[in-house]
Design a protein around this motif. Structure first.
Motif, PDB file in Angstrom:
ATOM      1  N   VAL A 242     -18.698  14.145   3.019  1.00 57.61           N
ATOM      2  CA  VAL A 242     -18.980  14.007   4.470  1.00 57.61           C
ATOM      3  C   VAL A 242     -20.251  14.645   5.025  1.00 57.61           C
ATOM      4  O   VAL A 242     -20.700  15.557   4.343  1.00 57.61           O
ATOM      5  N   THR A 243     -21.086  13.988   5.979  1.00 61.67           N
ATOM      6  CA  THR A 243     -22.143  14.450   6.561  1.00 61.67           C
ATOM      7  C   THR A 243     -21.678  15.443   7.648  1.00 61.67           C
ATOM      8  O   THR A 243     -20.561  15.510   8.140  1.00 61.67           O
ATOM      9  N   ASP A 244     -22.657  16.494   8.036  1.00 62.42           N
ATOM     10  CA  ASP A 244     -22.198  17.437   8.724  1.00 62.42           C
ATOM     11  C   ASP A 244     -23.320  17.569  10.042  1.00 62.42           C
ATOM     12  O   ASP A 244     -24.359  18.499   9.892  1.00 62.42           O
ATOM     13  N   PRO A 245     -23.798  16.567  10.816  1.00 66.32           N
ATOM     14  CA  PRO A 245     -24.813  16.691  11.899  1.00 66.32           C
ATOM     15  C   PRO A 245     -24.823  17.830  12.658  1.00 66.32           C
ATOM     16  O   PRO A 245     -25.993  18.211  12.817  1.00 66.32           O
ATOM     17  N   LEU A 246     -23.818  18.677  12.970  1.00 65.79           N
ATOM     18  CA  LEU A 246     -23.991  19.873  13.876  1.00 65.79           C
ATOM     19  C   LEU A 246     -24.827  20.991  12.786  1.00 65.79           C
ATOM     20  O   LEU A 246     -25.457  21.616  13.487  1.00 65.79           O
ATOM     21  N   GLY A 247     -24.032  20.858  11.614  1.00 67.38           N
ATOM     22  CA  GLY A 247     -24.655  21.882  10.629  1.00 67.38           C
ATOM     23  C   GLY A 247     -26.092  21.667  10.284  1.00 67.38           C
ATOM     24  O   GLY A 247     -26.615  22.710  10.078  1.00 67.38           O
ATOM     25  N   ASP A 248     -26.229  20.519  10.300  1.00 62.04           N
ATOM     26  CA  ASP A 248     -27.653  20.124   9.982  1.00 62.04           C
ATOM     27  C   ASP A 248     -28.581  20.672  11.273  1.00 62.04           C
ATOM     28  O   ASP A 248     -29.940  21.166  10.876  1.00 62.04           O
ATOM     29  N   TYR A 249     -28.343  20.345  12.211  1.00 65.61           N
ATOM     30  CA  TYR A 249     -29.053  20.663  13.432  1.00 65.61           C
ATOM     31  C   TYR A 249     -29.245  22.236  13.511  1.00 65.61           C
ATOM     32  O   TYR A 249     -30.037  22.636  13.949  1.00 65.61           O
ATOM     33  N   LEU A 250     -27.960  22.835  13.441  1.00 66.39           N
ATOM     34  CA  LEU A 250     -28.359  24.475  13.432  1.00 66.39           C
ATOM     35  C   LEU A 250     -29.157  24.890  12.448  1.00 66.39           C
ATOM     36  O   LEU A 250     -30.029  25.973  12.779  1.00 66.39           O
ATOM     37  N   ASP A 251     -29.071  24.417  11.131  1.00 67.59           N
ATOM     38  CA  ASP A 251     -29.899  24.807  10.207  1.00 67.59           C
ATOM     39  C   ASP A 251     -31.434  24.536  10.602  1.00 67.59           C
ATOM     40  O   ASP A 251     -32.398  25.229  10.318  1.00 67.59           O
ATOM     41  N   SER A 252     -31.518  23.158  11.275  1.00 72.27           N
ATOM     42  CA  SER A 252     -32.962  22.544  11.634  1.00 72.27           C
ATOM     43  C   SER A 252     -33.495  23.601  12.665  1.00 72.27           C
ATOM     44  O   SER A 252     -34.584  23.828  12.668  1.00 72.27           O
ATOM     45  N   LEU A 253     -32.645  24.147  13.486  1.00 72.00           N
ATOM     46  CA  LEU A 253     -33.081  24.980  14.587  1.00 72.00           C
ATOM     47  C   LEU A 253     -33.741  26.436  14.240  1.00 72.00           C
ATOM     48  O   LEU A 253     -34.533  26.554  14.859  1.00 72.00           O
ATOM     49  N   GLU A 254     -33.004  26.889  13.147  1.00 73.62           N
ATOM     50  CA  GLU A 254     -33.289  28.092  12.553  1.00 73.62           C
ATOM     51  C   GLU A 254     -34.580  27.977  11.734  1.00 73.62           C
ATOM     52  O   GLU A 254     -35.553  28.709  11.950  1.00 73.62           O
ATOM     53  N   ARG A 255     -35.023  26.726  11.306  1.00 73.26           N
ATOM     54  CA  ARG A 255     -36.400  26.518  10.513  1.00 73.26           C
ATOM     55  C   ARG A 255     -37.178  26.455  11.738  1.00 73.26           C
ATOM     56  O   ARG A 255     -38.530  27.008  11.556  1.00 73.26           O
ATOM     57  N   VAL A 256     -37.294  25.765  12.716  1.00 70.81           N
ATOM     58  CA  VAL A 256     -38.156  25.668  13.961  1.00 70.81           C
ATOM     59  C   VAL A 256     -38.502  27.034  14.332  1.00 70.81           C
ATOM     60  O   VAL A 256     -39.508  27.353  14.801  1.00 70.81           O
ATOM     61  N   GLY A 257     -37.288  27.828  14.707  1.00 78.80           N
ATOM     62  CA  GLY A 257     -37.531  29.136  15.278  1.00 78.80           C
ATOM     63  C   GLY A 257     -38.491  29.891  14.282  1.00 78.80           C
ATOM     64  O   GLY A 257     -39.178  30.764  14.956  1.00 78.80           O
ATOM     65  N   ARG A 258     -38.367  29.856  13.203  1.00 77.62           N
ATOM     66  CA  ARG A 258     -39.109  30.618  12.151  1.00 77.62           C
ATOM     67  C   ARG A 258     -40.607  30.158  12.092  1.00 77.62           C
ATOM     68  O   ARG A 258     -41.415  30.856  11.707  1.00 77.62           O
ATOM     69  N   LEU A 259     -40.925  28.955  12.653  1.00 77.31           N
ATOM     70  CA  LEU A 259     -42.344  28.591  12.732  1.00 77.31           C
ATOM     71  C   LEU A 259     -42.995  29.351  13.805  1.00 77.31           C
ATOM     72  O   LEU A 259     -44.090  29.432  13.864  1.00 77.31           O
ATOM     73  N   ALA A 260     -42.212  29.603  15.024  1.00 71.81           N
ATOM     74  CA  ALA A 260     -42.786  30.540  16.142  1.00 71.81           C
ATOM     75  C   ALA A 260     -44.026  29.967  16.632  1.00 71.81           C
ATOM     76  O   ALA A 260     -45.113  30.594  16.638  1.00 71.81           O
ATOM     77  N   PRO A 261     -44.086  28.703  17.074  1.00 66.21           N
ATOM     78  CA  PRO A 261     -45.152  27.872  17.500  1.00 66.21           C
ATOM     79  C   PRO A 261     -45.593  28.657  18.817  1.00 66.21           C
ATOM     80  O   PRO A 261     -44.733  29.284  19.515  1.00 66.21           O
ATOM     81  N   ALA A 262     -47.052  28.567  19.228  1.00 69.33           N
ATOM     82  CA  ALA A 262     -47.320  29.021  20.696  1.00 69.33           C
ATOM     83  C   ALA A 262     -46.624  28.479  21.760  1.00 69.33           C
ATOM     84  O   ALA A 262     -46.595  28.866  22.939  1.00 69.33           O
TER      85      ALA A 262
END
Length: 353
Positions: A237-257
């Motif tokens: 099964v897919t896990d959209p919420l898990g995908d979203y949380l993982d994606s959030l963490e990756r975006v946070g590590r980008l630390a855009p201005a």
């Protein structure tokens, strides 16, 4: 009046209205390139929205027939709706992630009657009462907004730079809100020299004051259009919420201005906003476990979840979205081993473990 904002460094935004929607507008970004302006998203397919986009482009010193390309963060009609009209006017290319292109193709090929039958079966399986399902059984196929979206002609490949001459815009795959949602990292120094790494066009993935909807994306052609009622294995099964949380963490590590979202307003300190959203979802999952001390169907869980208004005040269509969100949270809890389906329950009910 049409509102245009200049974000500096050859980036502007136009507030394109969404008819009859509390979000109010989509921020369509106009990015200058060596081959002409490129749009990031386009807004809802509506005459007033088109007029606003056209007027906004004129205020930016360009016009729809000068657009070189359109980059779509995700397939939803408030983002992708006007893409086809822009392409017809200018000959611009349209780019989208392959996972959302598949949804666009499926939407174009599926007859409205088939969607109504699928939603009837899906909501029945989720435990919706007959008075909610009945209108779907008797619904007459009709043309609805977003049912014939334009097929893109270019693929956004995660991790790669898009073909924008004179700019460095890299695609970051951020599934969750949709399977093919992408953020776009402008790897250039911030025009006001704010600390951080470039700027991030975040679509609906990261918004300053809204938590984006995370629901399930199912294929109505699976199992003849009816959702599977048997408990699937976790790996299938897919896990959209898990995908979203993982994606959030990756975006946070980008630390855009700076973050340039598709709704509300630009903001800084992406890592802080990411932490807020991660905390919000963990608290929400904990709250749902407290509700699941007794078995509940997805519909019953949605009725008891906290929304921005009482369940009795939520419109019919929004209740369907709420049930989909409840199902996504249930799927996450099952995958984490914190909830399970009750054997033999019909419609299927879930309980905390």
């Amino acid at each position: 009046m049409t509102q245009v904002s200049d974000h500096g460094g050859g980036v502007r935004s136009i507030r394109v209205p969404i008819p009859d929607n509390p979000l109010g507008h989509t921020l369509v970004y106009v990015v200058d390139t060596d081959r002409g302006p490129v749009l990031i998203d386009t807004g809802w397919d509506d005459p007033a929205s088109w007029d606003t986009l056209t007027e906004g482009l004129t205020m930016c010193g360009t016009s729809p027939d000068e657009i070189h390309g359109v980059v779509i963060t995700h397939h939803h009609p408030d983002h992708h709706g006007l893409s086809g009209r822009v392409r017809e006017t200018s000959g611009a290319w349209i780019a989208m992630h392959a996972a959302d292109t598949a949804i666009v193709r499926r939407t174009r090929e599926t007859q409205p009657g088939h969607w109504f039958a699928y939603m009837t079966a899906k909501l029945t399986a989720a435990g919706a009462p007959e008075e909610h399902v009945a209108p779907l059984r008797s619904a007459r196929p009709r043309t609805l907004p977003g049912l014939c979206p334009s097929l893109p002609d270019r693929e956004i490949v995660p991790g790669e730079l898009l073909d924008l001459p004179g700019r460095r815009l890299r695609a970051i795959w951020t599934p969750g809100h949709t399977p093919g949602h992408v953020c776009l990292h402008l790897e250039e120094q911030h025009p006001a020299h704010l600390p951080g790494h470039g700027r991030l066009f975040s679509g609906d993935h990261l918004l300053p004051g809204i938590t984006p909807h995370i629901g399930l994306y199912e294929d109505p052609d699976d199992d003849g259009g009816a959702p599977t009622r048997a408990k699937p294995s976790v790996g299938e099964v897919t896990d959209p919420l898990g995908d979203y949380l993982d994606s959030l963490e990756r975006v946070g590590r980008l630390a855009p201005a700076e973050v340039l979202p598709a709704h509300q307003h630009a903001f800084a300190d992406a890592p802080s906003r990411v932490r807020e959203l991660l905390t919000h979802h963990e608290e929400r999952l904990t709250g749902l476990l407290n509700l699941l001390t007794a078995p509940l169907t997805p519909w019953q869980l949605a009725e008891r979840m906290e929304w921005n208004r009482a369940w009795e005040q939520i419109p019919y269509g929004s209740r369907n979205i709420a049930v989909s969100e409840a199902e996504a949270h249930l799927r996450r809890l099952v995958k984490l081993g914190r909830a399970e389906a009750v054997p033999g329950s019909e419609p299927v009910a879930y309980v905390a473990v």
